[in-house]
Write an enzyme that holds these catalytic residues in place. Sequence first.
Site, short mmCIF file in Angstrom:
data_model
loop_
_atom_site.label_atom_id
_atom_site.label_comp_id
_atom_site.label_asym_id
_atom_site.label_seq_id
_atom_site.Cartn_x
_atom_site.Cartn_y
_atom_site.Cartn_z
N THR A 44 4.77 -0.80 -6.04
CA THR A 44 5.15 -0.97 -7.35
C THR A 44 4.78 0.33 -8.28
OG1 THR A 44 5.04 -3.06 -7.19
CG2 THR A 44 5.79 -2.34 -9.27
N HIS B 261 9.85 -8.08 -9.99
CA HIS B 261 9.47 -8.60 -8.63
C HIS B 261 10.32 -9.71 -8.15
CE1 HIS B 261 5.57 -6.29 -8.43
NE2 HIS B 261 4.98 -6.93 -9.23
N ARG C 273 7.17 -3.13 1.85
CA ARG C 273 5.94 -2.68 2.52
C ARG C 273 5.66 -3.55 4.03
NH1 ARG C 273 0.01 -1.54 0.06
NH2 ARG C 273 -0.87 -0.04 1.54
P1 A3P Z 1 -3.62 -0.95 -1.22
O1 A3P Z 1 -4.23 -2.08 -1.37
O2 A3P Z 1 -3.23 -0.95 0.47
O3 A3P Z 1 -4.68 0.26 -1.23
P2 A3P Z 1 1.44 -2.33 -6.39
O4 A3P Z 1 1.56 -1.02 -7.09
O5 A3P Z 1 2.67 -2.78 -5.79
O6 A3P Z 1 0.60 -3.47 -7.03
O7 A3P Z 1 0.65 -2.00 -4.88
C1 A3P Z 1 -0.52 -1.49 -5.07
C2 A3P Z 1 -0.69 -0.76 -3.74
O8 A3P Z 1 -0.19 0.41 -3.68
C3 A3P Z 1 -2.00 -0.46 -3.39
O9 A3P Z 1 -2.38 -0.48 -1.58
C4 A3P Z 1 -2.44 0.67 -3.98
O10 A3P Z 1 -3.58 1.51 -3.41
C5 A3P Z 1 -1.32 1.59 -3.65
N1 A3P Z 1 -0.96 2.68 -4.37
C6 A3P Z 1 -1.30 2.85 -5.63
N2 A3P Z 1 -0.94 3.96 -6.21
C7 A3P Z 1 -0.38 4.56 -5.11
C8 A3P Z 1 0.10 5.98 -4.81
N3 A3P Z 1 0.10 6.89 -5.88
N4 A3P Z 1 0.45 6.50 -3.73
C9 A3P Z 1 0.18 5.52 -2.60
N5 A3P Z 1 -0.19 4.11 -2.89
C10 A3P Z 1 -0.47 3.82 -3.85
#
Ligand code: A3P
Length: 320
Positions: free
Chosen positions: A70, A132, A154
């Site tokens: 997200t 969500h 994912r």
């Molecule tokens: P991991 O816990 O596997 O590292 P959300 O944003 O939906 O809360 O999802 C969080 C997940 O996206 C986390 O995964 C986080 O590290 C990853 N994430 C956050 N920023 C990101 C970015 N710029 N590029 C790729 N993944 C990212």
Amino acid sequence: RRGEEEQLSKDCRELISSLPTQKDWLPGNLYQYQGFWLPSHYLQNILTCRNQFQPRQSDIFLVTLPKSGTTWLKAMVFALVNRTQYDPKSNQTQHPLVSNNPHELVPFLELEPRIDYNQIDSCPPPRLIATHLPLISLPESVKKSGCKIVYLCRNPKDTFVSLWHFTNKMRTEEMGSISIEETFESFCRGVNVCGPVWDHALGFWKESLENPERVLFLKYEELKEDPENHLRRIAEVIGCPISMEEESFDLVDQILELCSFDRLSNLEVNRIGKQPSGLNNSSFFRRGEVGDWKNHLTPQMALKLDEIIKEKLGDSGLAF
Ligand code: A3P
């Protein structure tokens, strides 16, 4: 989330009293509404936005399950849509993404930081709104509005591992941590915020097949693999395609660099800043990799989840 249910409207309290309930991974309950497990404040906001939120055809909805990317999607689409006003070049310190966590720039429909259902009407189009919520629970007015939807999902094994880590970051010392075994068992039954993940993804998968010009279905893994072409695709679907001139100065790479995991996670606002709820912004950045489940799930757990996903997705054409 303690004491939250006392603040609900009468309508919402009546609604939840009729719904099946299960314990959440944080103190509090999840309620099964229209087939999905939601905390009570989501339900409250579903009811409120049905009455108060006026969708527009020009709205762009960014739909994800928690922990599917997200924060990354919010950053990329914000940078895309606002590229004329804010130059995304990576040495550009004036860009809002340099001083704000992406969640402050793109609010949610149903949770904090949440859009103000009244004030947002004064925003110039297009409005970026994250959610969500499963397709079935989006207000009917949103579904009929003709707005654009970018859905990002994912691999459920990585989503689960990310969610488990995130939940433990949200739990206070007093609550203690929750075990991977306990959360895995409920994830496999579909009992997690906005779960079951397979039904959430299937709803938008089918919608994207029926309305490909309006609903773009993406996977985190594909975005990691080929971010350039997926960003171009997002730009086309949301109605702001990358021009030849923009291609000539590598706009796509500039946006990807600005929104990269390394760049965002090392910004001061994301290292030491907090959400209004008190949650550290750093909680949204952990590893940002594909396949981290291998470091946390036993082969038996992975096999079990794979089998569930395969069965649930059936012959829909969607696979992870
Ligand atoms: P991991 O816990 O596997 O590292 P959300 O944003 O939906 O809360 O999802 C969080 C997940 O996206 C986390 O995964 C986080 O590290 C990853 N994430 C956050 N920023 C990101 C970015 N710029 N590029 C790729 N993944 C990212």
